[in-house]
Design an enzyme around this catalytic site. Structure first.
Site, PDB file in Angstrom:
ATOM      1  N   THR A 167       0.826  -1.204   0.000  1.00 11.24           N
ATOM      2  CA  THR A 167       0.000   0.000   0.000  1.00 11.24           C
ATOM      3  C   THR A 167       0.862   1.257   0.000  1.00 11.24           C
ATOM      4  O   THR A 167       0.525   2.253  -0.631  1.00 11.24           O
ATOM      5  CB  THR A 167      -0.901  -0.007   1.255  1.00 11.24           C
ATOM      6  OG1 THR A 167      -1.667  -1.211   1.262  1.00 11.24           O
ATOM      7  CG2 THR A 167      -1.806   1.208   1.293  1.00 11.24           C
ATOM      8  N   TYR A 193       6.250 -12.696   4.715  1.00  7.11           N
ATOM      9  CA  TYR A 193       5.034 -12.292   4.003  1.00  7.11           C
ATOM     10  C   TYR A 193       4.968 -13.023   2.664  1.00  7.11           C
ATOM     11  O   TYR A 193       5.889 -12.960   1.861  1.00  7.11           O
ATOM     12  CB  TYR A 193       5.100 -10.772   3.812  1.00  7.11           C
ATOM     13  CG  TYR A 193       4.010 -10.159   2.972  1.00  7.11           C
ATOM     14  CD1 TYR A 193       2.760 -10.746   2.848  1.00  7.11           C
ATOM     15  CD2 TYR A 193       4.229  -8.955   2.315  1.00  7.11           C
ATOM     16  CE1 TYR A 193       1.777 -10.153   2.079  1.00  7.11           C
ATOM     17  CE2 TYR A 193       3.249  -8.347   1.546  1.00  7.11           C
ATOM     18  CZ  TYR A 193       2.021  -8.956   1.428  1.00  7.11           C
ATOM     19  OH  TYR A 193       1.039  -8.373   0.666  1.00  7.11           O
ATOM     20  N   LYS A 249       2.537 -13.818   7.403  1.00  8.25           N
ATOM     21  CA  LYS A 249       1.409 -13.094   6.798  1.00  8.25           C
ATOM     22  C   LYS A 249       1.098 -13.749   5.454  1.00  8.25           C
ATOM     23  O   LYS A 249       1.952 -13.804   4.571  1.00  8.25           O
ATOM     24  CB  LYS A 249       1.784 -11.622   6.584  1.00  8.25           C
ATOM     25  CG  LYS A 249       0.721 -10.816   5.831  1.00  8.25           C
ATOM     26  CD  LYS A 249       1.171  -9.379   5.608  1.00  8.25           C
ATOM     27  CE  LYS A 249       0.242  -8.637   4.649  1.00  8.25           C
ATOM     28  NZ  LYS A 249       0.830  -7.343   4.215  1.00  8.25           N
TER      29      LYS A 249
END
Lengths: 294, 294, 294, 294
Positions: D50, D138, D166
């Site tokens: 993001t 991740y 994650k």
């Protein structure tokens, strides 16, 4: 359709057992189906993928439906699989199931040539017009070869007696989408064993599964926890069965259910060629998994 | 198997036309098949995907094979499609084809439940042992639902009368692999229309195609250029037909061949439900494409 | 752009070697690049995927471009890779390459967030406006993360100095489509080693490849056979190298080219972490493959 | 690592806003990040996808980390993104984040060339040895280009300070698998917005999300319902936000979050090219979705 309005819970799928000549063993089928009823299934669904529908000829399919009606004897509703490549044969078997006493039929749009959305819609419409019991539209690209989009599923629900959707794509986002778009009036069933918890969390009203042949108590405890709004309890009982659910789905339900029954000391018959029994290594793995949950 | 040793070139696939009651129109089938022979096809392959094999019942399949033998009348070899979900029915139809006079049978391992490699091998072995004509093993995951690995295809060739491979995955690397691993003794056929040039470049000995129903001259000119080792000429004649080949493949051969024949003024019958005629927009597109190559 | 009008043939990609501190070894890079020129490459393409462009910082990229210009010394054109996630950095490196003496730049739209078609078009347009040498638009979803559709590639060609397309999707149908839609005026290059024969058959004017680091003679013999319109000869020489081409592509070009050079007794430097040398088993496999073609 | 032992709940991802010259607007970044803290986020994760981490240069990354530490001012833990293509740069930024005051770092194995499992393991090990704060490994093939298998994730957890996973593959079965195999000691976080309910149902301890930039109250109410073991309540609040979650994920978080803030009257800055603002049609769709949940 009143009986079906309340269809929900555990929809159990019997296998179709064969004898040494690879003929359907109707006697054994009835025994195995009776077990599913007595262990608490909320409905019985003969001639699903688990029941190797596409491997049977017309007479065999009729015999299986009649045997199911006989052995279930009104204790729970029957949802008969009637899928066929041609529309004409699908209508034939749907009518047979209704006459025999099925409460509903389940139809997957089987594909050899990929069908257009209009062809699929016309297929369902023609069958729906030929019967007066409800239809569960079943989406499973892994076996049927077609992935019906949510938009097409929504369109199918315009047909009056298409009242139930069974989703087996394993796509949780689609389950949320279906609920959002279709609303609460349409009953949405999950057909993917490894996603049973995710589907119930997303609002599925039922679980179409062959697992009750092997672990009915765990299956029902999951459903009961969901009904009780007990997520932590549901997760615990799901975690206890998820590896087994993944195994039986990944290795083919006819093979694994037959093997699992045998492991549990229950006669399960033979498979029809080219389907062969579970290999030795997978058999031991299944035995170990069943021992853990037993 | 002498006749088959030399099988190569353009293997043409007739459609199976239906009448207004959706019954097989054998009379029309024979007319359409005769066209394929007279336009120069090196072999005729009834009951392929183009011939909607899986949508026919046993009697219809037998009638189509018999009609093919009758109309071809020994002018070229016949490669009959005999694929079926069960091993027992595959054997039945393979024997029927041999007795009727087919030179070879084509078999794709149809799948509802994904088959293991051992199951597929046993399926081919049992059928092979039941007949004495050669088998073309056909790989097409898009219709059959199973993708046979090159390793499995290699293993199938251990069966004495599995002597031909037809590849329709559209994967050129696999074609090169097959040639490298299988050697020159095994005949490798291409079943992907849009890859016809790439497959011939890679060494395919034949092209299994429904295109000769519509554009036999272009198809044969491509093959002739390949035989003449004229790559530039082959590219030119392929470029002239590639958009049409891509279109008929992408939109479903039974639909597009029937529509294309109609556009050319040739009666092509109806389709069997749920298959429906080509939509209006696609029909116009096909008309335009046929006009360009005509 | 006259020099580029005639760009075709074997476009060779040097690796970027590193020293023991994982710094770029410019001296060794020049030696390896010189080998590519003397073995007959028709152009040199530094800072491609093979040259691990994205693992280098700005100063290193500039040093590599300058070293290439110096060592090539005008013998053949240079096509410099200048791809970057941001438009600003892409413009910066494109300008640097032009000033340094590159004949063209190659740009792949690198992606972290999937770019829209409009974003990709604007990216190319802004870079194109900032330089006056031609751009080769490069499509390779496997490394870049974006698959530019044929329609987008066609749109990119509206930008005056986007004059070349390099396709590495491995999709032969797309190559045919590009030729059909883009016409003969646009130079279409193939970047997929295992599809070299299929791409030349489809009309590719050049082959962008790291293989000349290891087997320049075989690469050039393939191109010469194509120029001579000798398909049978092209197939034979391609079959001799296809397993090696598949291996180096499947196992990562920086790793396999470095290992292959070492096997051939040529110093090839180290890789930059996290990239690690080819594993022992793969090293032996490569050695055996190189022995077969040697 | 005590602070992290208890990391759970809503991990919020700020965007990185740019000014008219496409420079990072640190002042605006701090205002947007402060909003995330005051609206209740349990942790702040700068420089995630993001925050367009890969589009920033080293100096910009350092400025963003320092600004985050300054504005968060110890109110909640900071999980800084430090992923980089090379191991050397990843170590550099991980050390910087630790020194600056981050409680943990998040690392996705970015790929241009596909990395082997051994290369990925060595990458994490080297970074882990260079810092003393915990690492969140991740997995997100859609942005990073690599799909780490559950087996590899399990292996990464052998590295002492890799303590969190994650998962953003959107595969619910994998979440169940991770919990089953990794056990309860490893904290498993969900990074897929549309699967937030399914992931919490499966036992995720936290949700890594950019959604709190727009709808913090709905995000927190979902988490609170999960903590309260109220599945029906969780489903209701998830259904209220699921269409928005699907929209922002499908259309790119930097674009949609910036547009959503603007719609809510909050200054959100510009994007860095090639990323462009949300198109007009999607902007209106987002406005309508935000209106519905507002």
């Amino acid at each position: 359709m009143s009986k079906l309005k309340t269809l929900r819970g555990i929809i159990a799928y019997p296998i179709t057992p064969f004898d040494a000549e690879e003929k359907v063993d109707i006697h054994l089928f009835k025994k195995l189906t009776d077990r599913l009823v007595t262990s608490g299934s909320h409905a019985i669904a003969p001639l699903g993928s688990t029941g190797v529908l596409p491997y049977l000829n017309d007479q065999e399919k009729e015999a299986v439906v009649e045997a199911t009606v006989e052995v279930v004897a009104g204790r729970v509703p029957i949802v008969a699989g009637v899928s066929n490549l041609t529309t004409e044969r699908t209508i034939y078997h749907a009518r047979f199931a209704e006459t025999a006493g099925a409460a509903a039929v389940m139809i997957i749009p089987m594909s050899y040539w990929k069908l257009t959305d209009d062809e699929i819609f016309a297929h369902y419409r023609k069958v729906a017009e030929a019967i007066s019991i409800p239809i569960m539209a079943y989406n499973n690209p892994a076996t049927g070869g077609i992935d019906m989009s949510p938009a097409l599923l929504k369109r199918l629900l315009e047909i009056p007696n298409v009242t139930m959707i069974k989703e087996s794509t394993g796509d949780v986002q689609r389950m949320h989408y279906l609920r959002r778009v279709l609303g609460e009036e349409v009953a949405f069933f999950n057909g993917s064993n490894p996603l049973a918890l995710a589907a119930f969390s997303a609002g599925a009203v039922g679980w179409c599964t062959a697992a009750p042949n092997l672990i009915p108590e765990l299956n029902h405890r999951l459903y009961d926890a969901i009904l009780a709004n007990d997520l932590a309890g549901a997760r615990e009982v799901f975690d206890a069965q998820s590896e087994l659910l993944t195994f039986i789905t990944a290795n083919g339900l006819p093979r694994t259910i037959a093997a699992g029954l045998q492991i549990q000391g229950i006669e399960s018959g033979l498979l029809r060629s080219p389907l062969a029994p579970l290999g030795a290594g997978d058999y031991l793995k299944l035995k170990s998994l069943l021992g853990e949950v037993g």
